[in-house]
Design a protein around this motif. Structure first.
Motif, PDB file in Angstrom:
ATOM      1  N   UNK A 120      38.539  55.482  40.183  1.00 37.70           N
ATOM      2  CA  UNK A 120      38.322  54.660  38.995  1.00 37.70           C
ATOM      3  C   UNK A 120      39.134  55.171  37.809  1.00 37.70           C
ATOM      4  N   UNK A 121      39.385  56.486  37.757  1.00 36.19           N
ATOM      5  CA  UNK A 121      40.205  57.016  36.676  1.00 36.19           C
ATOM      6  C   UNK A 121      41.643  56.548  36.747  1.00 36.19           C
ATOM      7  N   UNK A 122      42.162  56.328  37.954  1.00 32.45           N
ATOM      8  CA  UNK A 122      43.531  55.837  38.128  1.00 32.45           C
ATOM      9  C   UNK A 122      43.618  54.319  38.156  1.00 32.45           C
ATOM     10  N   UNK A 123      42.483  53.653  38.113  1.00 34.46           N
ATOM     11  CA  UNK A 123      42.461  52.193  38.231  1.00 34.46           C
ATOM     12  C   UNK A 123      42.654  51.533  36.873  1.00 34.46           C
ATOM     13  N   UNK A 124      43.417  50.451  36.861  1.00 34.89           N
ATOM     14  CA  UNK A 124      43.583  49.615  35.678  1.00 34.89           C
ATOM     15  C   UNK A 124      43.141  48.203  36.037  1.00 34.89           C
ATOM     16  N   UNK A 125      42.211  47.691  35.269  1.00 33.01           N
ATOM     17  CA  UNK A 125      41.621  46.393  35.582  1.00 33.01           C
ATOM     18  C   UNK A 125      42.650  45.276  35.464  1.00 33.01           C
ATOM     19  N   UNK A 126      42.491  44.281  36.310  1.00 37.65           N
ATOM     20  CA  UNK A 126      43.318  43.083  36.289  1.00 37.65           C
ATOM     21  C   UNK A 126      42.453  41.880  35.921  1.00 37.65           C
ATOM     22  N   UNK A 127      43.068  40.725  35.957  1.00 36.14           N
ATOM     23  CA  UNK A 127      42.334  39.511  35.625  1.00 36.14           C
ATOM     24  C   UNK A 127      41.256  39.205  36.656  1.00 36.14           C
ATOM     25  N   UNK A 128      41.459  39.664  37.895  1.00 37.88           N
ATOM     26  CA  UNK A 128      40.498  39.374  38.959  1.00 37.88           C
ATOM     27  C   UNK A 128      39.287  40.292  38.934  1.00 37.88           C
ATOM     28  N   UNK A 129      39.325  41.394  38.202  1.00 36.65           N
ATOM     29  CA  UNK A 129      38.188  42.314  38.156  1.00 36.65           C
ATOM     30  C   UNK A 129      37.025  41.668  37.404  1.00 36.65           C
ATOM     31  N   UNK A 130      35.825  41.844  37.916  1.00 36.97           N
ATOM     32  CA  UNK A 130      34.627  41.229  37.353  1.00 36.97           C
ATOM     33  C   UNK A 130      33.724  42.300  36.753  1.00 36.97           C
ATOM     34  N   UNK A 131      33.175  41.995  35.575  1.00 39.69           N
ATOM     35  CA  UNK A 131      32.277  42.902  34.864  1.00 39.69           C
ATOM     36  C   UNK A 131      30.932  42.210  34.705  1.00 39.69           C
ATOM     37  N   UNK A 132      29.861  42.907  35.091  1.00 39.97           N
ATOM     38  CA  UNK A 132      28.522  42.362  34.927  1.00 39.97           C
ATOM     39  C   UNK A 132      28.111  42.376  33.455  1.00 39.97           C
ATOM     40  N   UNK A 133      27.224  41.463  33.103  1.00 39.59           N
ATOM     41  CA  UNK A 133      26.728  41.425  31.725  1.00 39.59           C
ATOM     42  C   UNK A 133      25.941  42.692  31.397  1.00 39.59           C
ATOM     43  N   UNK A 134      25.180  43.184  32.371  1.00 42.67           N
ATOM     44  CA  UNK A 134      24.420  44.414  32.136  1.00 42.67           C
ATOM     45  C   UNK A 134      25.347  45.604  31.904  1.00 42.67           C
ATOM     46  N   UNK A 135      26.475  45.648  32.606  1.00 40.67           N
ATOM     47  CA  UNK A 135      27.429  46.735  32.391  1.00 40.67           C
ATOM     48  C   UNK A 135      28.069  46.647  31.012  1.00 40.67           C
TER      49      UNK A 135
END
Length: 375
Positions: free
Chosen positions: A135-150
């Motif tokens: 996760x430290x090396x990961x960069x989010x893209x448009x396809x990545x989904x984030x929960x409302x709780x997060x």
């Protein structure tokens, strides 16, 4: 005094499946001539209890169905929010670094992020340390989904819900399973079973939004199938068959031994009184130094030597003479237009591939055709 030990049947049931089974046990009794006062009260109660249990049949417990596996949860649009790429990275950094999420929570997060896997190369679950590094090396893209709780845990409380279009595109990229799983009930009647199967068909909304990678793949396949190399055809030197350039074989004139075909042609010239029969078509040679072999003629070649006569070769009695220059390089559609007769037959291929076996079904109908109307 005589004693006896009668057998008693006791019905038992399985606690897992509820099936009832009958077992025969041996029950000890006392002397038939013994007085009732001679039997101790405790033993008498024990004997009566055994007798009562023998006469009582236990009822099977109802079967409780286990819940379905939750290893592949379903996803809906509601719990996800619309964030920018920078906001997504900040939420992931907060959950991974600041709040120190557990390994189970990180594995659940990986399913909603692109180009990430919860398994190692040995197909084992990654531990918390490996997940944090990934996760430290990961960069989010448009396809990545984030929960409302997060997002709320990271301090973003006013984020709007994700749109249906963005969610559908992200689901296709992440291969998420949306909606609840439909349970197909087994029907005894085949008509009811067919009706149930038709009702469980999930109709996807139109239009289906494709990702950019899928669009590029479709365009690339179309260009490859319509390129000059894919459409180019060569004429076989020994049977005249037109075949794709990717399927023909090139053999040098000096390396290929055609002695078997020459002997067959010599016999045909004498038998048929046709001295103009040739072993191969000279117009089909490439630079007068290379033979062109279709896949059928190439099957008769072993170690650059013809071991048998090809079925459709000129040497097998199928020589028709030199083809005029006007009819030499016609396409399949042009050949059909100028044909004086048209044959129809139902053909289907049994095996796939260029050498797949073909079979005919039904009658062959040959109809006259007036080619002058096409000219």
């Amino acid at each position: 005094m005589q004693s006896y030990a009668p057998r008693t049947e006791i019905s038992t049931y399985c606690s897992l499946c509820g099936s009832v089974d009958t077992a025969t046990v041996q029950r000890s009794t006392f002397n038939v001539h013994a007085k009732q006062s001679d039997v101790p009260p405790s033993v008498e109660r024990c004997v009566d209890g055994v007798q009562n249990n023998a006469e009582q049949t236990l009822q099977p417990k109802p079967f409780v169905q286990r819940p379905e596996s939750l290893s592949a949860p379903s996803f809906e649009i509601d719990p996800f929010v619309q964030l920018s790429l920078h906001e997504k990275d900040s939420v992931v950094h907060f959950l991974v670094v600041t709040s120190r999420s557990t390994a189970l929570a990180l594995r659940n997060m990986i399913a909603r992020h692109e180009n990430m896997s919860r398994l190692t190369l040995e197909r084992k679950e990654k531990n918390a340390a490996n997940l944090q590094i990934e996760f430290g090396n990961h960069r989010c893209t448009k396809a990545c989904l984030i929960l409302r709780s997060e997002a709320i845990r990271a301090g973003i409380t006013s984020a709007p819900a994700i749109t249906a279009t963005d969610f559908q595109e992200a689901s296709l990229i992440l291969r998420l399973r949306s909606g609840k799983r439909k349970v197909v009930v087994k029907q005894e009647n085949p008509r009811k079973r067919r009706k149930t199967a038709d009702e469980n068909i999930v109709v996807r909304e139109f239009p289906i939004i494709l990702s950019q990678a899928e669009k590029d793949k479709i365009v690339r396949e179309f260009r490859e199938s319509t390129s000059n190399m894919a459409l180019k055809r060569y004429e076989c030197s020994f049977c005249g068959k037109l075949e794709a350039a990717s399927e023909v074989k090139m053999k040098s004139v000096t390396s290929l031994d055609i002695g078997l075909l020459d002997k067959a042609v010599e016999r045909l010239r004498i038998t048929c009184s046709q001295p103009h029969i040739e072993t191969f078509s000279r117009q089909s040679l490439i630079n007068d130094s290379t033979y062109v072999l279709c896949h059928l003629c190439n099957l008769s070649v072993t170690n650059n030597v013809f071991r048998s006569l090809p079925l459709r070769s000129y040497a097998n009695g199928l020589w028709i003479g030199e083809v005029p220059s006007e009819l030499r390089d016609l396409t399949f559609l042009e050949e059909q237009c100028i044909a004086r007769a048209r044959a129809t037959r139902c053909m289907y291929k049994i095996n796939l591939g260029p050498t797949g076996q073909l079979a005919a079904r039904g009658n062959v109908c040959i109809l006259p055709q007036d080619a002058s109307s096409f000219l």
